[in-house]
Design a protein around this motif. Sequence first.
Motif, short mmCIF file in Angstrom:
data_model
loop_
_atom_site.label_atom_id
_atom_site.label_comp_id
_atom_site.label_asym_id
_atom_site.label_seq_id
_atom_site.Cartn_x
_atom_site.Cartn_y
_atom_site.Cartn_z
N PHE A 178 0.84 -1.19 0.00
CA PHE A 178 0.00 0.00 0.00
C PHE A 178 0.87 1.25 0.00
N PRO A 179 0.52 2.26 -0.75
CA PRO A 179 1.28 3.51 -0.70
C PRO A 179 0.89 4.39 0.47
N ALA A 180 -0.23 4.10 1.13
CA ALA A 180 -0.74 4.98 2.18
C ALA A 180 0.25 5.10 3.33
N ALA A 181 0.38 6.31 3.85
CA ALA A 181 1.19 6.62 5.05
C ALA A 181 2.67 6.36 4.85
N GLN A 182 3.13 6.32 3.60
CA GLN A 182 4.55 6.13 3.36
C GLN A 182 5.37 7.26 3.98
N GLY A 183 4.78 8.43 4.07
CA GLY A 183 5.51 9.58 4.60
C GLY A 183 5.95 9.42 6.04
N LEU A 184 5.31 8.53 6.79
CA LEU A 184 5.68 8.32 8.18
C LEU A 184 7.03 7.63 8.32
N THR A 185 7.39 6.84 7.32
CA THR A 185 8.60 6.01 7.46
C THR A 185 9.56 6.15 6.29
N GLN A 186 9.24 6.95 5.29
CA GLN A 186 10.07 6.95 4.10
C GLN A 186 11.49 7.48 4.35
N ASP A 187 11.67 8.31 5.37
CA ASP A 187 13.01 8.83 5.63
C ASP A 187 13.68 8.12 6.80
N VAL A 188 13.09 7.03 7.27
CA VAL A 188 13.66 6.25 8.36
C VAL A 188 13.63 4.77 7.97
N SER A 189 14.77 4.20 7.75
CA SER A 189 14.84 2.78 7.41
C SER A 189 14.73 1.95 8.68
N ILE A 190 13.73 1.06 8.73
CA ILE A 190 13.58 0.17 9.87
C ILE A 190 14.51 -1.01 9.65
N GLY A 191 15.78 -0.76 9.82
CA GLY A 191 16.80 -1.79 9.60
C GLY A 191 17.94 -1.58 10.57
N ALA A 192 18.95 -2.42 10.45
CA ALA A 192 20.02 -2.45 11.44
C ALA A 192 20.77 -1.12 11.54
N LEU A 193 21.07 -0.48 10.40
CA LEU A 193 21.88 0.73 10.43
C LEU A 193 21.23 1.83 11.26
N THR A 194 19.91 1.97 11.15
CA THR A 194 19.20 3.01 11.91
C THR A 194 19.49 2.90 13.40
N PHE A 195 19.55 1.67 13.89
CA PHE A 195 19.64 1.47 15.34
C PHE A 195 21.08 1.35 15.83
N VAL A 196 22.05 1.47 14.93
CA VAL A 196 23.46 1.37 15.31
C VAL A 196 24.16 2.72 15.34
N LEU A 197 23.76 3.65 14.47
CA LEU A 197 24.50 4.89 14.32
C LEU A 197 24.66 5.71 15.60
N PRO A 198 23.64 5.84 16.46
CA PRO A 198 23.89 6.60 17.69
C PRO A 198 25.00 5.99 18.55
N ALA A 199 25.05 4.66 18.61
CA ALA A 199 26.08 4.02 19.42
C ALA A 199 27.46 4.27 18.85
N LEU A 200 27.61 4.18 17.53
CA LEU A 200 28.91 4.43 16.92
C LEU A 200 29.31 5.89 17.08
N SER A 201 28.35 6.78 16.99
CA SER A 201 28.65 8.20 17.16
C SER A 201 29.14 8.50 18.57
N ALA A 202 28.63 7.76 19.54
CA ALA A 202 29.05 7.98 20.93
C ALA A 202 30.51 7.60 21.12
N ALA A 203 30.99 6.64 20.35
CA ALA A 203 32.35 6.13 20.54
C ALA A 203 33.35 6.77 19.59
N ALA A 204 32.96 7.82 18.89
CA ALA A 204 33.81 8.32 17.81
C ALA A 204 34.03 9.82 17.86
N PRO A 205 35.01 10.30 18.63
CA PRO A 205 35.37 11.72 18.54
C PRO A 205 35.83 12.10 17.14
#
Length: 486
Positions: A178-205
């Motif tokens: 369905f194309p409906a409500a694509q705007g809610l998630t189109q700029d956020v990938s519900i995948g592994a990278l989304t949930f890893v980047l904050p942790a890597l950013s914390a460890a990376a000056p």
Amino acid sequence: MTGSRWINLAAPRLLPAKLRAFAEDAGFEVRRTAEGDWRICVQESYRRSQTPLLRSEHARAADPASFSRLTELLDTPMEISPAVQAGHASVRDQETAAALAAQFQIEFMLMPGKELADGLQVFLNDRASLLGGPASEIHIVLSDSALPRRANFPRVLTSLAFQKEELPAIGGELGKLFPAAQGLTQDVSIGALTFVLPALSAAAPKVLGVAAARLLACGVWLFGQALSDASWPSSRLTDGLLPTPRFPTSIPTVPLAAPGVDRSSPFLGWWVQQSAKFLGIATDPSYFEDENHFYAPSRHLAFVASVGRLYRDTAEAMRSSDHGASVRAAYDALDCLEGMRWKAFDVATNPGRVRKVMAGLREKLPQPVVEVALPLCERAAVALEEVQDGFIARGRHYSPSGLVGMPGKNGAQNLSWDKAVQMYIRLDRNSAHSFRQIEEDPFERALLFSHEGIIPGDLCYLPFLHLMDVLANCERLEAQMSRPRK
């Protein structure tokens, strides 16, 4: 984490067989009672298998057998644009640290799944020694295939009410049905990278680790030292981790040293484990009932979309080298937390309340997590306290204990410094809607002109502090979600 929690389901416009297939594809169990009603439950909870939606495996150059565990990455490699391929060619034969990081990202994305385990072993063995530092590790963060389907389940159910057509035959990615409500998630990938980047950013000056994404997995190369190479590829070959800035701070006690892989590795493992618990709660329909005790897919959809947005905005705030952009992303993340009913914006920006959160984290977190994450959280807490320094000592409302004689609806009022700071930050956040309110509101006008207007750059790390609080207290989140919504 979750138990066998069934919830009533108002059957959508679907044939029973199609509803069962739709739910099973998303990782749910549906049953019809003797009375003809429908109920739904998460399969893992019902079957007691507790399959995590996110998990990590790591491979070390010194342990060849560790690569043999990376056998599940058989998904389709990412498509690489001609521009990125050209950029890859330009760094393929270079041996700078930045070039090695770019090579890892491209090879992880391009290499066929069946060859990935052997390929990564060869890559690490051949190149890790070129860094000239301590040992490094490759982590693979695997997103269970049920995660994107489960995240899309409430969206598809909600969209049925707005479409004439019935659900087509089950198959492929549910999100594309369905194309409906694509705007809610189109700029956020519900995948592994989304949930890893904050942790890597914390460890990376600068750059301590780089990430690369496939369809359902994220490859992370953690280094034993931060990369200070100034020749980071300007073409931004991938959307992986960029050097994380650290804005100047007046507090010299906040450590700036990058954690080694001996600490960043267990921290990443903890982060993935806790994020899996968070996602298990967020995608469980039993926590999203309406006033009649039926599953409310639109309420569920709003929460799932907010989770992805929270991680994305937190990472964006941490990674931006532009002070204004990073603070605005931080405000967006804090707004998201408030909308998810975890913590109100005013509470999240109150210095005294934040200090209590810090104390709780310091007491509860494992030591490697404390060593990696809390220095950054401390910078956020200090930045919040430094907002007080911006109040003008010669101002008519300034006093040693706070702002006094501020205009109020019922007469003059006094504000403690904690209250003054949180209200000023709210005013700064609301400035995105312009400052026209000060024409009509004497309190906001007085507050605005009592401050120099400088927001410390490290305030951008405040969402990370509160996301750490969420992850460290998943049991509290679960209890909160279980309470009936009024």
